[in-house]
Design a protein around this motif. Structure first.
Motif, PDB file in Angstrom:
ATOM      1  N   ASN A   5       3.559  -7.441  13.680  1.00  0.00           N
ATOM      2  CA  ASN A   5       3.314  -6.161  14.329  1.00  0.00           C
ATOM      3  C   ASN A   5       3.644  -5.049  13.354  1.00  0.00           C
ATOM      4  O   ASN A   5       4.656  -5.098  12.661  1.00  0.00           O
ATOM      5  N   PHE A   6       2.789  -4.036  13.318  1.00  0.00           N
ATOM      6  CA  PHE A   6       2.943  -2.901  12.419  1.00  0.00           C
ATOM      7  C   PHE A   6       2.841  -1.627  13.242  1.00  0.00           C
ATOM      8  O   PHE A   6       1.958  -1.484  14.084  1.00  0.00           O
ATOM      9  N   TYR A  15       7.389   0.847  10.860  1.00  0.00           N
ATOM     10  CA  TYR A  15       8.144  -0.226  11.497  1.00  0.00           C
ATOM     11  C   TYR A  15       7.296  -1.491  11.528  1.00  0.00           C
ATOM     12  O   TYR A  15       6.098  -1.425  11.803  1.00  0.00           O
ATOM     13  N   VAL A  16       7.929  -2.618  11.243  1.00  0.00           N
ATOM     14  CA  VAL A  16       7.253  -3.907  11.355  1.00  0.00           C
ATOM     15  C   VAL A  16       8.145  -4.888  12.097  1.00  0.00           C
ATOM     16  O   VAL A  16       9.367  -4.766  12.084  1.00  0.00           O
ATOM     17  N   MET A  23      13.084  -6.682  13.456  1.00  0.00           N
ATOM     18  CA  MET A  23      12.420  -5.412  13.164  1.00  0.00           C
ATOM     19  C   MET A  23      12.936  -4.858  11.842  1.00  0.00           C
ATOM     20  O   MET A  23      14.136  -4.914  11.567  1.00  0.00           O
ATOM     21  N   TYR A  24      12.020  -4.315  11.045  1.00  0.00           N
ATOM     22  CA  TYR A  24      12.354  -3.671   9.778  1.00  0.00           C
ATOM     23  C   TYR A  24      11.700  -2.302   9.745  1.00  0.00           C
ATOM     24  O   TYR A  24      10.714  -2.059  10.433  1.00  0.00           O
ATOM     25  N   HIS A  25      12.244  -1.412   8.918  1.00  0.00           N
ATOM     26  CA  HIS A  25      11.655  -0.088   8.760  1.00  0.00           C
ATOM     27  C   HIS A  25      11.737   0.365   7.311  1.00  0.00           C
ATOM     28  O   HIS A  25      12.537  -0.138   6.528  1.00  0.00           O
ATOM     29  N   MET A  26      10.872   1.298   6.957  1.00  0.00           N
ATOM     30  CA  MET A  26      10.903   1.956   5.654  1.00  0.00           C
ATOM     31  C   MET A  26      10.259   3.326   5.821  1.00  0.00           C
ATOM     32  O   MET A  26       9.545   3.571   6.801  1.00  0.00           O
ATOM     33  N   THR A  27      10.507   4.226   4.892  1.00  0.00           N
ATOM     34  CA  THR A  27       9.921   5.558   5.000  1.00  0.00           C
ATOM     35  C   THR A  27       8.434   5.513   4.668  1.00  0.00           C
ATOM     36  O   THR A  27       7.969   4.649   3.922  1.00  0.00           O
ATOM     37  N   VAL A  28       7.709   6.463   5.221  1.00  0.00           N
ATOM     38  CA  VAL A  28       6.281   6.574   4.932  1.00  0.00           C
ATOM     39  C   VAL A  28       6.076   6.846   3.444  1.00  0.00           C
ATOM     40  O   VAL A  28       5.143   6.319   2.827  1.00  0.00           O
TER      41      VAL A  28
END
Length: 65
Positions: A5-6, A15-16, A23-28
């Protein structure tokens, strides 16, 4: 581990979710500047999987229980 999932959040984060329900996140900005092979650059799931496996850009998203 496979990204299933993205989501491009409204808070300037990507977020993925992986198949093991993490769940993981990173900045745009980090997302846009990530160096990935050309053949996956326009596929968000493939790009996220590559970044997750080959870089440390994604951070685990912890939820308070």
């Amino acid at each position: 581990m496979k990204v299933i999932n993205f989501h491009d959040g409204e808070d300037d984060n990507i977020y993925v979710e992986t198949d093991d329900m993490i769940m993981y996140h990173m900045t745009v900005e980090d997302w846009d500047n990530s160096d990935v092979p050309d053949n996956i650059a326009h596929n968000p799931i493939a790009k996220a999987t590559y970044i997750l496996h080959y870089t440390d850009s994604f951070k685990c998203t912890m939820e308070d229980n």
